[in-house]
Design an enzyme around this catalytic site. Structure first.
Site, PDB file in Angstrom:
ATOM      1  N   SER A 140       0.825  -1.217   0.000  1.00  0.00           N
ATOM      2  CA  SER A 140       0.000   0.000   0.000  1.00  0.00           C
ATOM      3  C   SER A 140       0.855   1.260   0.000  1.00  0.00           C
ATOM      4  CB  SER A 140      -0.919   0.006   1.220  1.00  0.00           C
ATOM      5  OG  SER A 140      -0.161   0.023   2.423  1.00  0.00           O
ATOM      6  N   ASN A 188      -2.235  -1.113  13.546  1.00  0.00           N
ATOM      7  CA  ASN A 188      -3.678  -0.823  13.552  1.00  0.00           C
ATOM      8  C   ASN A 188      -3.979   0.550  14.136  1.00  0.00           C
ATOM      9  OD1 ASN A 188      -3.721  -3.432  12.662  1.00  0.00           O
ATOM     10  ND2 ASN A 188      -5.055  -4.235  14.292  1.00  0.00           N
ATOM     11  N   HIS A 197     -38.953  22.369 -12.683  1.00  0.00           N
ATOM     12  CA  HIS A 197     -39.361  21.266 -13.568  1.00  0.00           C
ATOM     13  C   HIS A 197     -38.888  21.506 -15.004  1.00  0.00           C
ATOM     14  CE1 HIS A 197     -42.131  19.952 -10.335  1.00  0.00           C
ATOM     15  NE2 HIS A 197     -42.392  21.240 -10.211  1.00  0.00           N
ATOM     16  N   SER A 218     -13.983  20.429 -31.133  1.00  0.00           N
ATOM     17  CA  SER A 218     -14.231  19.102 -31.690  1.00  0.00           C
ATOM     18  C   SER A 218     -13.125  18.738 -32.664  1.00  0.00           C
ATOM     19  CB  SER A 218     -15.588  19.075 -32.403  1.00  0.00           C
ATOM     20  OG  SER A 218     -15.719  17.935 -33.225  1.00  0.00           O
ATOM     21  N   LYS A 239     -17.548  23.883 -33.154  1.00  0.00           N
ATOM     22  CA  LYS A 239     -17.885  23.566 -31.767  1.00  0.00           C
ATOM     23  C   LYS A 239     -17.029  24.311 -30.741  1.00  0.00           C
ATOM     24  CE  LYS A 239     -20.553  21.036 -30.684  1.00  0.00           C
ATOM     25  NZ  LYS A 239     -20.460  19.588 -30.478  1.00  0.00           N
ATOM     26  N   ASN A 262     -17.265  23.557 -26.789  1.00  0.00           N
ATOM     27  CA  ASN A 262     -17.978  22.709 -25.847  1.00  0.00           C
ATOM     28  C   ASN A 262     -17.692  23.097 -24.388  1.00  0.00           C
ATOM     29  OD1 ASN A 262     -18.911  21.141 -28.050  1.00  0.00           O
ATOM     30  ND2 ASN A 262     -17.021  19.937 -28.015  1.00  0.00           N
ATOM     31  N   GLU A 315     -19.121  19.745 -18.057  1.00  0.00           N
ATOM     32  CA  GLU A 315     -19.467  18.355 -18.341  1.00  0.00           C
ATOM     33  C   GLU A 315     -18.599  17.393 -17.531  1.00  0.00           C
ATOM     34  OE1 GLU A 315     -21.127  18.923 -22.918  1.00  0.00           O
ATOM     35  OE2 GLU A 315     -19.156  18.049 -22.587  1.00  0.00           O
ATOM     36  N   TYR A 326     -10.294  -4.701  13.503  1.00  0.00           N
ATOM     37  CA  TYR A 326      -9.554  -4.424  12.275  1.00  0.00           C
ATOM     38  C   TYR A 326      -9.440  -5.663  11.390  1.00  0.00           C
ATOM     39  CZ  TYR A 326      -6.010  -2.928   8.999  1.00  0.00           C
ATOM     40  OH  TYR A 326      -5.349  -2.616   7.839  1.00  0.00           O
ATOM     41  N   GLN A 372      -7.402  -1.617   4.497  1.00  0.00           N
ATOM     42  CA  GLN A 372      -6.292  -0.999   3.764  1.00  0.00           C
ATOM     43  C   GLN A 372      -6.809  -0.193   2.576  1.00  0.00           C
ATOM     44  OE1 GLN A 372      -2.494  -3.193   3.026  1.00  0.00           O
ATOM     45  NE2 GLN A 372      -3.054  -2.972   0.872  1.00  0.00           N
ATOM     46  N   LYS A 407      -8.022   4.303   2.464  1.00  0.00           N
ATOM     47  CA  LYS A 407      -7.309   5.524   2.127  1.00  0.00           C
ATOM     48  C   LYS A 407      -7.374   5.842   0.634  1.00  0.00           C
ATOM     49  CE  LYS A 407      -4.152   3.584   4.493  1.00  0.00           C
ATOM     50  NZ  LYS A 407      -5.107   2.760   5.285  1.00  0.00           N
TER      51      LYS A 407
END
Length: 455
Positions: free
Chosen positions: A22, A109, A155, A276, A282, A284, A289, A316, A321, A324
């Protein structure tokens, strides 16, 4: 050599070593792990488990390791499965057998979750900075657009006129609420697990209250099982990041819609837009997005962290692990989304003329009902009369403002020419002058509130 290798007669499989490492994730907590080791060495000395000379030696070694990290000269080895093992291994290399005493009375731990909580206390401050920068961008655009009036939508249908500043300030207040969520989460994180060992507590006379003071924790966790096994703070932190993402996603959706040629309320600018590869025309709104898309990632992380915890015991397990990785990604994603959103908001252009052009007379239906209420008609009856007028205007293919006074008097004889003042956008927004409304006075008050919070 593994710190637990004495129990085994052979090495683990190379695949298992890779699978269980890790260090690429928890290596981010090197500052916190060094701080924990420094405080623990002091606690061991005060518990008479280290001599003064041994503690001084360990502290010198830890300072040397910190210098290596700061100068990016710390060398990780293949057997360093996590940041705790890496630092303990290097400490022993620097100070000899004395370094092997640093883990007395504690477990990874309680060590890892102490590191984690310390890291989050620091890291959330950086996220708060991004949040406040976005709120500042929002209130800056609000100040510049106080006189712009546009249709509000419910709406996805036109509802009532509002000031653009009022809409933008809603984002600022939502961010203020998210800031409070982060602060309150940190308050719950701010308790010390160190000294709880693996599951049953430490067997040595460690002053945990003093440890908490040394490391800057407000209080000590009272139960060793809870201290080492709980990850509820992870779920809470990712929820807040997801909640921030959902807020931004909703505003992003509006801005994306507003940037279409059909609406034309926003020109997204060039700094936070893309083109594009095929269509030369375009521009965008990709920043908005992507924020909307990354909110889906945040929601996935929230589901993941809750699923991670639901099937394991209260104590534990190695499953944890994975906590995180999820939390770190959520914090980074939320911070990035807020920073990008702030940049896109600062550099986009709101088209006041297109917003004015979108104001139709149907937006003033509620103003007409309010006008009748002021004439003494109960609101429910006033609502019914204006609804009849809406239907009649639709049949006549005209706007409400085009209906003659004679028609309005056929609905209620007390109607007069004042009725047509209801179709003025500025009059409409200025009548919304109660706290929280969209009048200029209330908008200015909201701007002051946000600015005072940002100070």
């Amino acid at each position: 050599m593994k710190v637990w290798s004495g129990r085994f007669s052979s090495k683990p499989a190379e695949l298992m070593e890779r699978f269980s490492r890790s260090i690429e994730i928890d290596g981010k907590m090197w500052r916190e792990d060094l701080a924990v080791n420094r405080a623990w060495a002091q606690a061991l000395y005060e518990a008479k488990l280290l001599t003064a000379a041994e503690e001084a030696k360990i502290q010198r070694g830890l300072r040397a390791i910190a210098t290596e990290f700061r100068n990016e000269r710390f060398a990780f080895l293949p057997e360093d499965e996590d940041i705790h093992v890496a630092i303990e291994r290097r400490l022993t290399e620097l100070v000899g057998a004395t370094g092997a005493k640093i883990h007395t009375g504690r477990s990874r731990n309680d060590q890892v979750v102490t590191d984690f909580r310390l890291y989050l206390k620091r890291r959330v401050g950086e996220v708060q900075t991004a949040l406040r920068e976005l709120a500042a961008a929002s209130v800056a655009q609000a100040e510049a657009s106080q006189e712009i009036i546009l249709p509000a939508y419910t709406h996805t249908q036109q509802a009532q006129p509002i000031r653009l500043a009022h809409y933008l300030l809603a984002l600022s207040f939502a961010l203020q609420r998210h800031s409070s969520q982060l602060r309150q989460c940190v308050e719950r994180i701010d308790e010390l697990p160190l000294g709880c060992g693996a599951v049953a507590g430490t067997a040595f006379s460690i002053d945990r209250k003093k440890l908490a003071q040394t490391l800057g924790f407000r209080r000590v966790m009272q139960n060793s099982i809870d201290a080492t096994g709980t990850r509820s703070f992870c779920g809470e932190m990712i929820f807040i990041c997801s909640d921030i993402g959902v807020t931004l996603s909703r505003y992003a959706h509006d801005f994306i819609l507003w940037s279409t040629q059909e609406f034309g309320f926003i020109d997204p600018g060039e700094k936070f837009a893309t083109g594009s590869s095929m269509m030369p025309n375009k521009k965008n709104p990709d920043a908005f997005e992507l924020v909307r898309g990354k909110t889906g990632t945040l929601l996935g992380l929230l589901t993941g962290i809750m699923s991670l915890q639901k099937g394991i015991p209260a104590t534990y397990s190695r499953d944890l692990q994975e906590d995180k990785k999820a939390v770190f990604e959520a914090l980074q994603t939320a911070e990035d989304c807020m920073s990008v959103f702030a940049g896109a908001l600062r550099t986009c252009h709101f088209r006041a003329e297109r917003m004015r052009a979108a104001l139709t007379s149907a937006l003033f239906a509620t103003d007409l009902a309010d006008y009748l209420v002021r004439k003494g008609i109960p609101f429910r009856k006033a609502h019914e009369l204006v609804a009849q007028a809406v239907q009649y205007a639709e049949r006549c293919a005209c706007g409400l403002h085009e209906l003659p006074l004679e028609y309005w008097r056929s609905l209620y004889a007390g109607c007069d020419k004042e009725l047509f003042l209801c179709f003025q956008a500025k009059t409409s927004v200025e009548r919304r002058n109660a706290i929280g409304g969209t009048s200029l006075r209330q908008v200015k008050a909201q701007i002051r509130q946000v600015k005072n919070w940002l100070k």
